[in-house]
Motif scaffolding. Sequence first.
Motif, PDB file in Angstrom:
ATOM      1  N   ASN A  47       0.822  -1.211   0.000  1.00 36.59           N
ATOM      2  CA  ASN A  47       0.000   0.000   0.000  1.00 36.59           C
ATOM      3  C   ASN A  47       0.854   1.257   0.000  1.00 36.59           C
ATOM      4  O   ASN A  47       0.604   2.194  -0.774  1.00 36.59           O
ATOM      5  N   LEU A  48       1.865   1.305   0.853  1.00 35.36           N
ATOM      6  CA  LEU A  48       2.704   2.497   0.921  1.00 35.36           C
ATOM      7  C   LEU A  48       3.489   2.708  -0.370  1.00 35.36           C
ATOM      8  O   LEU A  48       3.743   3.842  -0.775  1.00 35.36           O
ATOM      9  N   SER A  49       3.854   1.608  -1.036  1.00 32.71           N
ATOM     10  CA  SER A  49       4.581   1.753  -2.302  1.00 32.71           C
ATOM     11  C   SER A  49       3.731   2.429  -3.362  1.00 32.71           C
ATOM     12  O   SER A  49       4.248   3.078  -4.280  1.00 32.71           O
ATOM     13  N   LEU A  50       2.414   2.292  -3.247  1.00 35.03           N
ATOM     14  CA  LEU A  50       1.504   2.895  -4.219  1.00 35.03           C
ATOM     15  C   LEU A  50       1.433   4.406  -4.080  1.00 35.03           C
ATOM     16  O   LEU A  50       0.954   5.094  -4.983  1.00 35.03           O
ATOM     17  N   ALA A  51       1.894   4.933  -2.939  1.00 33.89           N
ATOM     18  CA  ALA A  51       1.831   6.373  -2.689  1.00 33.89           C
ATOM     19  C   ALA A  51       3.106   7.097  -3.092  1.00 33.89           C
ATOM     20  O   ALA A  51       3.214   8.304  -2.898  1.00 33.89           O
ATOM     21  N   THR A  52       4.074   6.377  -3.655  1.00 35.62           N
ATOM     22  CA  THR A  52       5.334   6.996  -4.061  1.00 35.62           C
ATOM     23  C   THR A  52       5.187   7.701  -5.410  1.00 35.62           C
ATOM     24  O   THR A  52       4.205   7.504  -6.130  1.00 35.62           O
ATOM     25  N   LYS A  53       6.188   8.498  -5.754  1.00 35.39           N
ATOM     26  CA  LYS A  53       6.130   9.272  -6.993  1.00 35.39           C
ATOM     27  C   LYS A  53       6.072   8.370  -8.218  1.00 35.39           C
ATOM     28  O   LYS A  53       5.339   8.645  -9.174  1.00 35.39           O
ATOM     29  N   ASN A  54       6.858   7.314  -8.208  1.00 38.14           N
ATOM     30  CA  ASN A  54       6.849   6.334  -9.311  1.00 38.14           C
ATOM     31  C   ASN A  54       6.476   4.970  -8.751  1.00 38.14           C
ATOM     32  O   ASN A  54       7.343   4.122  -8.514  1.00 38.14           O
ATOM     33  N   PRO A  55       5.194   4.731  -8.506  1.00 37.75           N
ATOM     34  CA  PRO A  55       4.777   3.487  -7.861  1.00 37.75           C
ATOM     35  C   PRO A  55       5.068   2.272  -8.742  1.00 37.75           C
ATOM     36  O   PRO A  55       4.975   2.351  -9.971  1.00 37.75           O
ATOM     37  N   PRO A  56       5.414   1.135  -8.127  1.00 32.91           N
ATOM     38  CA  PRO A  56       5.674  -0.075  -8.909  1.00 32.91           C
ATOM     39  C   PRO A  56       4.424  -0.604  -9.608  1.00 32.91           C
ATOM     40  O   PRO A  56       4.520  -1.285 -10.620  1.00 32.91           O
ATOM     41  N   PHE A  57       3.265  -0.276  -9.060  1.00 30.52           N
ATOM     42  CA  PHE A  57       1.988  -0.604  -9.691  1.00 30.52           C
ATOM     43  C   PHE A  57       1.210   0.702  -9.795  1.00 30.52           C
ATOM     44  O   PHE A  57       0.904   1.327  -8.778  1.00 30.52           O
ATOM     45  N   ASP A  58       0.886   1.099 -11.021  1.00 31.49           N
ATOM     46  CA  ASP A  58       0.286   2.410 -11.252  1.00 31.49           C
ATOM     47  C   ASP A  58      -1.205   2.279 -11.545  1.00 31.49           C
ATOM     48  O   ASP A  58      -1.605   1.760 -12.589  1.00 31.49           O
ATOM     49  N   PHE A  59      -2.027   2.746 -10.626  1.00 27.15           N
ATOM     50  CA  PHE A  59      -3.474   2.706 -10.830  1.00 27.15           C
ATOM     51  C   PHE A  59      -3.928   3.697 -11.898  1.00 27.15           C
ATOM     52  O   PHE A  59      -5.070   3.654 -12.337  1.00 27.15           O
ATOM     53  N   ARG A  60      -3.045   4.579 -12.330  1.00 33.78           N
ATOM     54  CA  ARG A  60      -3.412   5.575 -13.339  1.00 33.78           C
ATOM     55  C   ARG A  60      -3.259   5.062 -14.762  1.00 33.78           C
ATOM     56  O   ARG A  60      -3.484   5.803 -15.718  1.00 33.78           O
ATOM     57  N   CYS A  61      -2.872   3.809 -14.935  1.00 30.92           N
ATOM     58  CA  CYS A  61      -2.709   3.237 -16.277  1.00 30.92           C
ATOM     59  C   CYS A  61      -4.081   3.023 -16.915  1.00 30.92           C
ATOM     60  O   CYS A  61      -4.795   2.072 -16.577  1.00 30.92           O
TER      61      CYS A  61
END
Length: 426
Positions: free
Chosen positions: A270-284
């Motif tokens: 979850n915290l990784s999703l809040a980074t500038k370049n997340p490993p999994f991008d919900f914006r795709c």
Amino acid sequence: MRNAIALILGGGRGTRLFPLTKIRSKPAVPLAGKYRLIDIPISNCINSDLNRIYVLTQFLSVSLHRHIRQTYSFDSFRGGFVELLAAQQTVEEGTDWYQGTADAVRKNLRYVNQPDVEHVVILSGDQLYRMDFRDMMKTHVENNADVTIAGIPVDRKEASALGIMKADDTGRVTGFLEKPQTEQELEMVRTDPAWIDAQGLPSKGRDCVASMGLYIFNKQFMIDLLEKTDYEDFGKEVFPTAIRTRRVQLHLFDDYWEDIGTIRAFYEANLSLATKNPPFDFRCMESPVYSRPRFLPPSLMEDAKVSGSLIADGCQIGKGAVIENSVIGLRTVIGENVTIRNSVVMGADYIDSKINPRAETVPLGIGDNSVVEGSILDKNCRIGKNCRVVNDAGVENQGEEEAVQIRDGIPIVIKNAELPDGFKLS
């Protein structure tokens, strides 16, 4: 994909995710502020033109059923569906609780054995990844495989928690060992990094290929195998047998994939999703993740400082609040001068009514001047003023039946919990 159906396995009791699974199944656990884990495999199916989907459930599945019913509805022209198959007793002997992954599928073969179905895609309901299953199906068909397993290169230090495969130069799986624990076992299924490089994927020193828990079966082979055996688990029993007698193919994948099986994995993902370049991008937008439309108002922030965080819809954030590297879920109410760092706040299922305020209780949300660090707050929590939810003592595990429990060093305020003004985690 027109001749395929998907079976998404809802998982067992989810003991390693407790207390998040105290009142819900693993696939129903909230993710990234506004989604649930089940949205990941279902979205991958929809984006892969695989729109006949069964979800096999067993434990604490009410909220999961409600979410799926309210989210996934196909029009009559596409002919798709997402249907729930709960464990049930029938007049047939042995058709009650699922005893494992293979047993769960066996007890639902009546839904698999349809005349227009040729392939069965079996998925896990508690993983975070993005995959086009059409690529995997292409691997399966072109190699005339009976079974295809998605595999990802991993370092050997991760192998003890995964099913590890070995393949020949054609990609045919020649060895499979579930959770190898010793160096001798590991050597039996170790893969030369040069072989991984030769497949077009940079090995980066990784010398093992792990099963991702994603499979494609030829329908008739799967039916014959499950009907003629009493195997309960794919990894431990089905695949070792299939490898010896049939063609089991490897489909290599090398992108973000996380098994959300523990509190630590859930928290870090979850915290990784809040980074500038997340490993999994919900914006795709090429492969979006779907969830239930809720028609909530935009989040309101009053002179707050927010950095490196995800803020979901319907939130109210008070003056002077500081939010850093955190995930803030739907309808979260945050008071004035609250500090939230490195935390996952799941939000609320409802907004407190101004007409009928609950004056006898702590208001829904996080009260003024409270501090939440390195923690998980489940839904509908009522945190009073001047509270401190921080694991200052560095406790690893604590509080089996308390409102605040610690797992893997992470404090968890359980769903619907109420902490009085001035509470401090001891």
